[in-house]
Design a protein around this motif. Structure first.
Motif, mmCIF file in Angstrom:
data_model
loop_
_atom_site.group_PDB
_atom_site.id
_atom_site.type_symbol
_atom_site.label_atom_id
_atom_site.label_comp_id
_atom_site.label_asym_id
_atom_site.label_seq_id
_atom_site.Cartn_x
_atom_site.Cartn_y
_atom_site.Cartn_z
ATOM 1 N N ASP A 185 0.808 -1.221 0.000
ATOM 2 C CA ASP A 185 0.000 0.000 0.000
ATOM 3 C C ASP A 185 0.845 1.276 0.000
ATOM 4 N N PRO A 186 1.643 1.493 -1.046
ATOM 5 C CA PRO A 186 2.429 2.718 -1.114
ATOM 6 C C PRO A 186 1.596 3.924 -1.554
ATOM 7 N N MET A 187 2.044 5.092 -1.158
ATOM 8 C CA MET A 187 1.457 6.351 -1.610
ATOM 9 C C MET A 187 2.529 7.424 -1.507
ATOM 10 N N VAL A 188 2.618 8.304 -2.507
ATOM 11 C CA VAL A 188 3.653 9.345 -2.489
ATOM 12 C C VAL A 188 3.011 10.722 -2.552
ATOM 13 N N LEU A 189 3.383 11.577 -1.623
ATOM 14 C CA LEU A 189 2.978 12.979 -1.595
ATOM 15 C C LEU A 189 4.156 13.835 -2.050
ATOM 16 N N VAL A 190 3.958 14.624 -3.098
ATOM 17 C CA VAL A 190 4.965 15.587 -3.536
ATOM 18 C C VAL A 190 4.562 16.938 -2.978
ATOM 19 N N ASP A 191 5.368 17.482 -2.083
ATOM 20 C CA ASP A 191 5.036 18.723 -1.393
ATOM 21 C C ASP A 191 5.290 19.935 -2.298
ATOM 22 N N ASP A 192 4.897 21.110 -1.797
ATOM 23 C CA ASP A 192 5.006 22.329 -2.588
ATOM 24 C C ASP A 192 6.445 22.654 -2.982
ATOM 25 N N ASP A 193 7.405 22.249 -2.154
ATOM 26 C CA ASP A 193 8.813 22.538 -2.446
ATOM 27 C C ASP A 193 9.466 21.455 -3.306
ATOM 28 N N GLY A 194 8.683 20.473 -3.755
ATOM 29 C CA GLY A 194 9.218 19.411 -4.593
ATOM 30 C C GLY A 194 9.688 18.194 -3.831
ATOM 31 N N SER A 195 9.734 18.268 -2.503
ATOM 32 C CA SER A 195 10.125 17.106 -1.709
ATOM 33 C C SER A 195 9.031 16.047 -1.792
ATOM 34 N N ALA A 196 9.437 14.781 -1.898
ATOM 35 C CA ALA A 196 8.474 13.686 -2.032
ATOM 36 C C ALA A 196 8.572 12.756 -0.833
ATOM 37 N N TYR A 197 7.420 12.308 -0.353
ATOM 38 C CA TYR A 197 7.348 11.456 0.828
ATOM 39 C C TYR A 197 6.574 10.188 0.499
ATOM 40 N N LEU A 198 7.170 9.054 0.855
ATOM 41 C CA LEU A 198 6.553 7.754 0.626
ATOM 42 C C LEU A 198 5.898 7.274 1.915
ATOM 43 N N TYR A 199 4.603 6.970 1.836
ATOM 44 C CA TYR A 199 3.850 6.390 2.946
ATOM 45 C C TYR A 199 3.510 4.951 2.566
ATOM 46 N N SER A 236 -13.567 0.851 6.675
ATOM 47 C CA SER A 236 -13.909 2.267 6.651
ATOM 48 C C SER A 236 -12.638 3.104 6.629
ATOM 49 N N VAL A 237 -12.803 4.410 6.497
ATOM 50 C CA VAL A 237 -11.670 5.327 6.361
ATOM 51 C C VAL A 237 -11.692 6.374 7.465
ATOM 52 N N ALA A 238 -10.540 6.589 8.093
ATOM 53 C CA ALA A 238 -10.371 7.606 9.126
ATOM 54 C C ALA A 238 -9.197 8.511 8.751
ATOM 55 N N TYR A 239 -9.002 9.583 9.534
ATOM 56 C CA TYR A 239 -7.903 10.494 9.201
ATOM 57 C C TYR A 239 -7.340 11.182 10.435
ATOM 58 N N ALA A 240 -6.135 11.737 10.243
ATOM 59 C CA ALA A 240 -5.446 12.526 11.252
ATOM 60 C C ALA A 240 -4.776 13.701 10.558
ATOM 61 N N THR A 241 -4.318 14.672 11.329
ATOM 62 C CA THR A 241 -3.677 15.850 10.752
ATOM 63 C C THR A 241 -2.358 16.146 11.453
ATOM 64 N N ALA A 242 -1.533 16.931 10.749
ATOM 65 C CA ALA A 242 -0.229 17.319 11.295
ATOM 66 C C ALA A 242 0.232 18.602 10.622
ATOM 67 N N SER A 243 1.266 19.195 11.175
ATOM 68 C CA SER A 243 1.857 20.400 10.579
ATOM 69 C C SER A 243 3.083 20.062 9.744
ATOM 70 N N SER A 244 3.416 18.769 9.650
ATOM 71 C CA SER A 244 4.563 18.306 8.882
ATOM 72 C C SER A 244 4.196 17.014 8.163
ATOM 73 N N PRO A 245 4.743 16.756 6.974
ATOM 74 C CA PRO A 245 4.444 15.497 6.287
ATOM 75 C C PRO A 245 4.949 14.271 7.030
ATOM 76 N N LEU A 246 5.884 14.473 7.959
ATOM 77 C CA LEU A 246 6.431 13.372 8.748
ATOM 78 C C LEU A 246 5.715 13.200 10.090
#
Length: 328
Positions: A155-169, A228-238
């Motif tokens: 179950d990979p997913m990649v977020l490319v942030d506004d500065d171009g940094s990419a994060y693999l979840y 089902s689907v749940a969520y959380a929030t943060a101020s950083s992608p990490l």
């Protein structure tokens, strides 16, 4: 007279609200809308490139989730979908895996398209010049190998942030996140962050809205009607991520069961959002026979995700071309 006018305005507002809620919250839960894609597909990743939407699902309909290839679907309006064919065939295109093609995701950077996927309980990556492929394996091995970290490496997913940094979840049973290197196909294993939000099982998906990072995931097992689907929030992608008070935001209702393993898309140039997810096939579906659906996703004024209605389908929505900026 003034009081009567105010009262009349308030009553009109309440009537309008009630009418709106009646349109978006059907009482008939025995007749679900048709799926977005024909046939059995699950774990859909929804993306937009240029003026076109794309769906990348798991091919479903077999016990043990034994699919061996991935397809891509395209649309100009989120409603009419065209099958672009097989974009990655495990026995043909890989040397390290031949089955269990699950839960893909896609990201773009450096003028290339990077397709992340699960295969043989590991995570791979493939690269192409177009969203529809053909995709090629640049590594000849998994990006994240089976047993490399705690939990199941799927179950990979990649977020490319506004500065171009990419994060693999990624991860089933345990969530992991790591910043990818600039090449999008490597990372430092020593920097992988492991955590497990309450209720987390699999299918992590991350996005950013108005400076806030959202991490979403599926709870229970995909064979469970309560999926089902749940969520959380943060101020950083990490992270660290804090689970929202009101969850889940997607769940089955009535004839719709097992609604989960989703992705989220912001319609380019708008604050309009769409959730792609799967449900048990109707009728008679189960955790091996699932179908892909699309529904609108909304936020309140504080940025909380509102419950997604599984009986509400997306309306035809084309991607508008950016307005040219006038030069002085």
């Amino acid at each position: 007279m003034r009081l009567t006018s105010v009262l009349f305005t308030a009553l009109c507002s309440l009537a309008s609200l009630a009418a709106s809620q009646a349109q978006t919250a059907p009482t008939d839960t025995l007749h679900a809308p048709p799926p977005a894609l024909p046939g059995l597909y699950a774990d859909p990743h929804l993306a937009a490139f240029g003026d076109t939407y794309y769906l990348y699902p798991t091919t479903d309909g077999m016990a043990g989730w034994g699919a061996t290839s991935f397809t891509c679907w395209s649309s100009k309006d989120l409603v009419k979908w065209r099958n672009e064919g097989v974009i990655l065939d495990l026995p043909r295109d890989l040397t390290w895996a031949a089955k269990n093609a699950w839960a893909p995701a896609i990201a773009t950077k450096n003028g290339k398209y990077y397709f992340y996927y699960s295969a043989a309980q590991s995570i791979g990556v493939a690269v192409a010049d177009r969203p529809t492929g053909p995709f090629k394996d640049p590594l000849g091995k998994p990006l994240v190998a089976k047993g490399q970290f705690k939990g199941q490496m799927i179950d990979p997913m990649v977020l490319v942030d506004d500065d171009g940094s990419a994060y693999l979840y990624f991860g089933q049973g345990q969530c992991h996140v790591v910043k990818l290197n600039a090449d999008m196909v490597s990372y430092d294993p020593a920097t992988v962050v492991e955590f497990k939000p309450p209720g987390y099982n699999e299918g992590s998906f991350a996005f950013k809205r108005q400076g806030k990072y959202y991490l979403m995931w599926s709870e229970y097992d995909t064979r469970d009607p309560r999926y089902s689907v749940a969520y959380a929030t943060a101020s950083s992608p990490l992270g660290p991520f804090t689970k929202a008070d009101h969850n889940p935001v997607l769940k089955g209702r009535g004839v719709v069961q097992g609604a989960g393993h989703h992705s989220v898309l912001q319609v380019p140039g708008t604050d309009q959002w769409v959730m792609a997810y799967h449900r048990f096939h109707i009728p008679g579906g189960n955790g091996y026979n699932r179908e892909t659906c699309l529904s609108p996703m909304r936020f309140d004024a504080q940025g909380n995700i509102l419950p997604v209605l599984v009986f509400e389908v997306v309306k035809p929505t084309k991607i508008k071309k950016p307005t040219p900026v006038a030069r002085p």
